[in-house]
Design a protein around this motif. Structure first.
Motif, short mmCIF file in Angstrom:
data_model
loop_
_atom_site.label_atom_id
_atom_site.label_comp_id
_atom_site.label_asym_id
_atom_site.label_seq_id
_atom_site.Cartn_x
_atom_site.Cartn_y
_atom_site.Cartn_z
N ASN A 1 0.60 -1.27 0.09
CA ASN A 1 0.24 -0.27 -0.18
C ASN A 1 0.67 1.35 -0.11
O ASN A 1 1.33 1.77 1.21
CB ASN A 1 -1.12 0.04 1.00
CG ASN A 1 -1.65 0.93 1.29
OD1 ASN A 1 -1.89 2.42 0.13
ND2 ASN A 1 -2.68 0.61 2.16
N SER B 1 0.21 4.02 0.31
CA SER B 1 -0.25 6.06 0.68
C SER B 1 0.02 5.21 1.58
O SER B 1 0.52 6.65 2.97
CB SER B 1 -1.48 6.10 0.43
OG SER B 1 -1.99 5.07 0.28
N SER B 2 0.91 4.37 2.43
CA SER B 2 0.94 4.01 3.49
C SER B 2 2.67 4.02 3.85
O SER B 2 2.31 2.65 4.61
CB SER B 2 -0.07 3.12 4.61
OG SER B 2 0.25 1.93 4.32
C1 LIG Z 1 -3.39 2.58 2.37
O1 LIG Z 1 -3.17 2.90 3.62
C2 LIG Z 1 -4.07 4.49 3.79
C3 LIG Z 1 -3.79 4.81 4.35
O2 LIG Z 1 -3.40 4.08 6.14
C4 LIG Z 1 -5.83 4.12 3.70
O3 LIG Z 1 -6.81 5.11 4.19
C5 LIG Z 1 -6.05 2.83 2.34
O4 LIG Z 1 -7.50 2.40 2.34
C6 LIG Z 1 -5.10 1.92 2.19
N1 LIG Z 1 -5.42 1.77 0.87
C7 LIG Z 1 -5.93 0.06 0.58
C8 LIG Z 1 -5.80 0.14 -0.97
O5 LIG Z 1 -4.88 -0.59 1.16
#
Ligand SMILES: *[C@@H]1O[C@H](CO)[C@@H](O)[C@H](O)[C@H]1NC(C)=O
Ligand SMILES: *[C@@H]1O[C@H](CO)[C@@H](O)[C@H](O)[C@H]1NC(C)=O
Ligand SMILES: *[C@@H]1O[C@H](CO)[C@@H](O)[C@H](O)[C@H]1NC(C)=O
Ligand SMILES: CC(=O)N[C@H]1CO[C@H](CO)[C@@H](O)[C@@H]1O
Length: 194
Positions: free
Chosen positions: A45, A47-48
């Protein structure tokens, strides 16, 4: 995870062994020990960043580097506001400023700072911009013997061969199937932003 293990193993990082190294890390990591190596490579992921803040700072700049990627064909990788990937030469353009984030050992995700699109490669070897990062956005970053970096799709190969991010002489992205690590169009230097 002791740092010396990584620094010891990275110089010997070959294409075929990166899954093994990822497996090694996965096996030692509680968060990931229910994943197989391929899932480790793909289920990232982007974005994290918190998930991967272990110390992979074997490369200058650590987990997140802000760079311009300069291709040996004399173009900067640019991700325009609609997510189109192309070569650019204008150093005043913010669309060539990229965040290169280490998401697993040797694997990066590349995001255009101004466009907020990730650089992605689909199964057909086509480079495109993706708003939400998935396995198409994961690239194996390697420093070649000639000191240029190459970026091969971590998820897709073509007839068993790696597909690389590459910019042709005219600045257009090259089809992944037609790329090779020897080709100058797949050789990049990550420049810091001055
Ligand atoms: C990825 O991580 C972010 C922040 O922790 C979260 O908001 C998001 O839903 C996650 N996306 C997926 C595809 O797991
Ligand atoms: C580029 O980014 C800088 C700093 O964020 C900003 O001041 C400038 O206006 C941006 N330029 C363009 C063309 O977007
Ligand atoms: C990859 O992208 C190209 C261009 O958008 C498209 O024609 C092709 O069908 C895509 N391939 C896959 C497997 O999604
Ligand atoms: C080699 C590899 O990891 N391939 C995967 C790429 O992503 C697709 C879609 O998630 C998977 O089905 C493949 O196994």
């Amino acid at each position: 995870m002791h740092k010396w293990i990584l620094t010891w193993s990275l110089p010997t990082l070959f294409y075929r062994s990166y899954f093994y190294i990822i497996f090694l890390v996965g096996a030692l990591s509680l968060a990931c020990n229910d994943m197989n190596p391929e899932q480790m490579a793909t289920n990232v992921n982007c974005s994290s960043p918190e998930r991967h803040t272990r110390s992979y700072d074997y490369m200058e700049g650590g987990d997140l580097r802000v760079r311009r990627l300069f291709c040996r064909t004399q173009w900067y990788v640019k991700i325009d506001k609609r997510g189109k990937i192309k070569g650019g030469r204008d150093l005043n353009s913010n669309y060539s400023i990229l965040e290169i984030r280490t998401v697993a050992v040797g694997i990066v995700a590349i995001k255009g700072v101004a466009s907020e699109y990730f650089l992605a490669m689909n199964k057909s070897g086509k480079l495109y911009g993706k708003k939400v990062c998935n396995e198409d956005c994961n690239f194996v970053e390697l420093i070649q013997e000639n000191h240029y970096n190459t970026y091969a799709s971590a998820n897709w190969t073509h007839k068993g061969k790696e597909m690389y991010i590459a910019l042709k002489q005219n600045g257009a992205p090259k089809r992944g199937q037609k790329t090779s690590k020897e080709d100058t169009s797949s050789h990049f230097l990550p420049f810091t932003i001055s």
